[in-house]
Scaffold this motif. Structure first.
Motif, short mmCIF file in Angstrom:
data_model
loop_
_atom_site.label_atom_id
_atom_site.label_comp_id
_atom_site.label_asym_id
_atom_site.label_seq_id
_atom_site.Cartn_x
_atom_site.Cartn_y
_atom_site.Cartn_z
N GLY A 1 14.74 7.18 -2.47
CA GLY A 1 15.07 8.38 -3.23
C GLY A 1 14.63 8.34 -4.67
O GLY A 1 15.12 9.11 -5.51
N PHE A 2 13.68 7.48 -5.01
CA PHE A 2 13.18 7.39 -6.38
C PHE A 2 12.21 8.54 -6.67
O PHE A 2 11.50 9.03 -5.79
CB PHE A 2 12.44 6.07 -6.59
N SER A 3 12.16 8.93 -7.95
CA SER A 3 11.18 9.90 -8.39
C SER A 3 9.83 9.20 -8.59
O SER A 3 9.75 7.97 -8.62
CB SER A 3 11.61 10.54 -9.72
N ASP A 4 8.76 9.98 -8.77
CA ASP A 4 7.44 9.39 -9.02
C ASP A 4 7.43 8.56 -10.30
O ASP A 4 6.79 7.51 -10.37
CB ASP A 4 6.38 10.50 -9.13
N GLY A 5 8.16 9.02 -11.31
CA GLY A 5 8.22 8.26 -12.56
C GLY A 5 8.88 6.91 -12.37
O GLY A 5 8.47 5.91 -12.97
N ALA A 6 9.90 6.86 -11.52
CA ALA A 6 10.58 5.59 -11.26
C ALA A 6 9.70 4.61 -10.51
O ALA A 6 9.83 3.40 -10.66
CB ALA A 6 11.87 5.85 -10.48
N VAL A 7 8.76 5.13 -9.70
CA VAL A 7 7.84 4.26 -8.98
C VAL A 7 7.01 3.43 -9.96
O VAL A 7 6.76 2.24 -9.75
CB VAL A 7 6.93 5.09 -8.05
N THR B 1 0.83 -1.21 0.00
CA THR B 1 0.00 0.00 0.00
C THR B 1 0.87 1.26 0.00
O THR B 1 0.51 2.28 -0.60
CB THR B 1 -0.93 0.01 1.23
N TYR B 2 2.02 1.19 0.65
CA TYR B 2 2.87 2.37 0.84
C TYR B 2 4.12 2.31 -0.04
O TYR B 2 5.16 2.88 0.31
CB TYR B 2 3.21 2.50 2.33
N VAL B 3 3.99 1.66 -1.20
CA VAL B 3 5.13 1.52 -2.10
C VAL B 3 5.65 2.88 -2.56
O VAL B 3 6.86 3.10 -2.65
CB VAL B 3 4.79 0.61 -3.30
N GLN B 4 4.75 3.84 -2.83
CA GLN B 4 5.20 5.14 -3.30
C GLN B 4 6.00 5.89 -2.24
O GLN B 4 7.14 6.32 -2.50
CB GLN B 4 4.02 5.98 -3.78
N PRO B 5 5.48 6.08 -1.01
CA PRO B 5 6.32 6.76 -0.01
C PRO B 5 7.58 5.98 0.36
O PRO B 5 8.62 6.58 0.66
CB PRO B 5 5.39 6.93 1.20
N ILE C 1 15.58 -1.53 1.24
CA ILE C 1 14.94 -0.29 0.81
C ILE C 1 15.89 0.91 0.78
O ILE C 1 15.58 1.95 0.20
CB ILE C 1 13.72 0.02 1.72
N GLY C 2 17.08 0.79 1.36
CA GLY C 2 17.98 1.93 1.46
C GLY C 2 18.69 2.31 0.19
O GLY C 2 19.19 3.43 0.06
N SER C 3 18.76 1.43 -0.80
CA SER C 3 19.43 1.75 -2.06
C SER C 3 18.65 1.18 -3.24
O SER C 3 17.83 0.27 -3.08
CB SER C 3 20.87 1.23 -2.06
N LEU D 1 9.47 4.19 -1.67
CA LEU D 1 10.46 4.42 -2.71
C LEU D 1 10.86 5.89 -2.81
O LEU D 1 12.01 6.22 -3.11
CB LEU D 1 9.94 3.92 -4.05
N ASN D 2 9.92 6.80 -2.56
CA ASN D 2 10.24 8.23 -2.61
C ASN D 2 11.14 8.65 -1.45
O ASN D 2 12.19 9.29 -1.65
CB ASN D 2 8.96 9.07 -2.55
N ARG D 3 10.74 8.28 -0.24
CA ARG D 3 11.38 8.83 0.95
C ARG D 3 12.62 8.05 1.40
O ARG D 3 13.56 8.65 1.93
CB ARG D 3 10.36 8.88 2.10
#
Length: 394
Positions: free
Chosen positions: A232-238, A221-225, A286-288, A227-229
């Motif tokens: 360090g991925f951008s929204d497009g990378a998600v 459910t929280y894959v976007q935050p 998740i750190g890299s 990867l973002n937070r």
């Protein structure tokens, strides 16, 4: 492969797309509707609760209707619900529209699973269910990344307009290719169908589905935050990571069907064990970038490898008059697990140790599901060991 089975897969694709598409757009929905990420995550839980409510109610309400008629009616509800999501003026309206859309979900997959098993030879039933659920994996591979891309570039409402169009297409395909058929014999009394809820092994099967699968959505459910937070991925990378997750789901779905054809309970135990192990590695991955990408691809495999075995376990233990109801209830159980997982994940983020700890929490939940599965297997052993009384001779 029967073309009717492919038609069911198209319907599953539409439903899977609307269920998962918000996961790549949580931040956009939260910003547009002025709510928190956790509140946006509850839109996933709301959908899942709608599935849990709709599955038993609509299955029993439609029990006298031909299965094709039921499937078409459900797809109409689904399509109108997505239209309401696209037009929702506020968070409350969007939540209500999500719940309405979800009402069709459980019964569609429950009735569809029964139809699918009737289209193939008995030894291929688990694989037939897996093929229908390939629609869900295709939704994650194609529908969800495409919906996320569409939402990022044209607003999240555009995603729901697209899913509405998919619903119309699915309705047409189901109308053309699913055989009308008739229910065999006399419809059993309602009490005979409800009696399935008194079978301990059916209830344990539903419980292992709810708890075993909840761990997946505590993370996904929280894959976007995540990867973002944290990565360090951008929204497009998600969107690209969601594509890999969907590819993993496709592999896991077919793998789970094959495993279940060889032994249902053994497949349940193995797939839940592997899922818990994978979830526990989140904090290390998740750190890299590269480990995070690998994690979500492998999570896709592990999560959907459980689906066919868990569904087949309930169908096995509910053979007879209550099979339709039990099948739909197990779909509801998956989604109740989704709701619980999304809620637990939100609590972990806002009131607990935070995003980075989601994997440990998720793994613990799935391990409880594995414990329920071991309990169920122990009951199998006791039942098989019970002596069978020979009939008395006159």
């Amino acid at each position: 492969m029967p073309i009717a089975l492919l038609a069911l897969t198209v319907g599953a694709f539409g439903i899977g797309t609307t269920e998962f598409v918000l996961m790549g757009l949580l931040q956009q929905v939260a910003d547009d509707l002025h709510v928190s990420i956790a509140a946006a995550g509850l839109l996933i839980s709301g959908y899942a609760v709608g599935v849990a409510i709709g599955a038993p109610v609509l299955t029993l309400a439609s029990r006298r209707l031909p299965r094709k008629t039921v499937l078409l009616a459900l797809m109409a509800i689904f399509t109108l619900g997505n239209l309401a999501c696209a037009l929702a003026p506020s968070y409350g309206w969007l939540m209500a529209a999500r719940v309405v859309t979800a009402l069709a979900h459980g019964t569609f997959f429950g009735v569809g699973a029964v139809v699918a098993t009737g289209l193939v030879a008995p030894e291929r039933r688990a694989s037939a269910i897996a093929i229908m659920f390939t629609g869900l994996t295709a939704a994650t591979i194609l529908g969800v990344p495409a919906g996320a891309w569409l939402g990022l570039h044209h607003g999240w409402r555009a995603s729901f307009w697209a899913v509405t169009a998919i619903g119309v297409l699915a309705f047409v395909v189901l109308a053309l290719f699913v055989p009308r058929g008739r229910r065999d014999g006399v419809l059993p009394p309602l009490r005979d169908e409800l009696a399935v809820l008194g079978r301990p092994q059916v209830l344990l099967g539903l419980a292992m589905t709810v708890v075993g699968y909840a761990g997946v959505f505590a993370v996904f459910t929280y894959v976007q935050p995540l990867l973002n937070r944290l990565t360090g991925f951008s929204d497009g990378a998600v969107s690209a990571v969601l594509l890999l997750f969907g590819g993993g789901m496709a592999i896991g779905n077919l793998l789970g069907g094959r495993l279940a054809d060889r032994g249902v309970m053994r497949a349940v135990l193995w797939t839940l064990s592997v899922l818990a192990l994978v979830l526990a590695t989140l904090q290390f991955a998740i750190g890299s970038a590269v480990p995070a990408i690998v994690f979500f691809a492998v999570l896709g495999v592990a999560s959907f490898a459980t689906v066919a075995p868990l569904q087949m376990r309930v169908l096995e233990k509910a053979s007879g008059a209550g099979q339709n109801l039990a099948s739909s209830l197990n779909i509801a159980a998956f989604n109740l697990g989704n709701a619980i997982g999304a809620w637990v994940g939100g609590v972990t983020i806002e009131r607990g140790p935070g995003l980075a700890s989601l994997g440990w929490v998720a793994a613990a939940i799935t391990l409880v599901g594995l414990g329920i599965a071991l309990w169920s297997r122990a009951l199998d052993g006791r039942e098989s060991a019970m002596p069978v009384c020979a009939p008395m001779k006159a």
